[in-house]
Design a protein around this motif. Sequence first.
Motif, PDB file in Angstrom:
ATOM      1  N   LYS A 246      -7.734  -3.458  -7.518  1.00  0.00           N
ATOM      2  CA  LYS A 246      -8.400  -2.246  -7.047  1.00  0.00           C
ATOM      3  C   LYS A 246      -9.631  -1.941  -7.907  1.00  0.00           C
ATOM      4  O   LYS A 246      -9.606  -2.042  -9.123  1.00  0.00           O
ATOM      5  CB  LYS A 246      -7.427  -1.070  -7.096  1.00  0.00           C
ATOM      6  CG  LYS A 246      -8.021   0.256  -6.630  1.00  0.00           C
ATOM      7  CD  LYS A 246      -6.994   1.361  -6.739  1.00  0.00           C
ATOM      8  CE  LYS A 246      -7.594   2.706  -6.330  1.00  0.00           C
ATOM      9  NZ  LYS A 246      -6.621   3.805  -6.437  1.00  0.00           N
TER      10      LYS A 246
ATOM     11  N   ALA B  39      -9.083  -1.252  -1.067  1.00  0.00           N
ATOM     12  CA  ALA B  39      -7.882  -1.715  -0.351  1.00  0.00           C
ATOM     13  C   ALA B  39      -7.768  -3.238  -0.435  1.00  0.00           C
ATOM     14  O   ALA B  39      -7.824  -3.942   0.578  1.00  0.00           O
ATOM     15  CB  ALA B  39      -7.926  -1.249   1.094  1.00  0.00           C
TER      16      ALA B  39
ATOM     17  N   PHE C 241       0.848  -1.196   0.000  1.00  0.00           N
ATOM     18  CA  PHE C 241       0.000   0.000   0.000  1.00  0.00           C
ATOM     19  C   PHE C 241       0.882   1.245   0.000  1.00  0.00           C
ATOM     20  O   PHE C 241       1.934   1.289   0.652  1.00  0.00           O
ATOM     21  CB  PHE C 241      -0.928   0.003   1.223  1.00  0.00           C
ATOM     22  CG  PHE C 241      -1.973  -1.071   1.173  1.00  0.00           C
ATOM     23  CD1 PHE C 241      -3.180  -0.841   0.543  1.00  0.00           C
ATOM     24  CD2 PHE C 241      -1.717  -2.318   1.732  1.00  0.00           C
ATOM     25  CE1 PHE C 241      -4.140  -1.840   0.483  1.00  0.00           C
ATOM     26  CE2 PHE C 241      -2.677  -3.319   1.678  1.00  0.00           C
ATOM     27  CZ  PHE C 241      -3.890  -3.072   1.043  1.00  0.00           C
TER      28      PHE C 241
END
Length: 356
Positions: A131, A137, A23
Amino acid sequence: MHFLDQAKIYLKSGAGGPGAVSFRREKYIEYGGPDGGNGGKGGDIVFKAVAGLNTLIDFRYTQHFKAKRGMHGQGKDRTGAGAPDLVIEVPVGTQVLSDDKEEILADFTEVGQEIVFLEGGLGGRGNASYKSATNRAPRQHQPGEPGEEMWVWLRLKLLADVGLVGLPNAGKSTFINAVSNAKAKVGDYAFTTLIPKLGVVRHKGREFVLADIPGLIEGAADGAGIGDRFLGHIERCRVLIHLIDITGQGAQDPVEAMRVVEDELAAYGGGLEDKPRLVALNKLDLADAELAAEFAKELRSAGADDVFPISGATGEGIDALMDAVLGYLPERTSTETKGHEVEDIEEEEGGEWSPI
């Protein structure tokens, strides 16, 4: 160079690298998102035919070939590096067979011929690729596809334009030494030649490759003597020269000698029984012209299209035989186009020969 014409090897292509779960985390960026990259592709297994090789001896000592796997994906949407292909170099004339030897999977007949035999696995997807508007997420990722694996046999069939056949002690080694650059061992005992021998013949501005194989005896198809396994090396020849000893071998006169070899060619199959054959009545220096003419007549009556009385020791009659050979050659042979190089093959010193 030691000679080996069969080898069993294990192949495995590389697995794909796994995708990354990552991330984005940067100062002053309030909402970081997924940025895991995809994995890299695994390495392929590639066979390539190269010049300068006439044996599979390298595969006696290395039987397992495994390509590397792809690198894993990384953050910042970085895709993993793909693994390099594993290139296996083989002699021109090599066939790749299935583990049970029933299926020909690849056949290399030209220099530079290249085949991707087993493909490496694709890299897995990183979480960035998952995504979506409803899945902002994602933590999913793929591990990467596994590589392919299998056992195969490599079988070498030497590429020659002309093949030389006959009973043991028919004078084949003396003949190939007389007409080519070969340095075949000559001896007054059966099976002096234990492995195939190649020589380049130059005649009237032409060049071609002549292959001499170990002598055949009755029952070779059933394993008598050295057997008939080396006949595979003359399957690709355009014409065969059948050398017959005019003095006779044991109780076999020239007609019987011709029958024995023809029966063994037919028993082996592979189209050898249908190939054009030039019958050469050898060792003319040990017989008179009247006997040679009588035997030539008997051989023609037994089915020979034409008979060439020759002497490998003195060279008598060889020019006429070579003239006949030229009539079966293509406009340009592989040596004339530099399609592949022919190197001398030496028998391994000491110990018994083994195919594996």
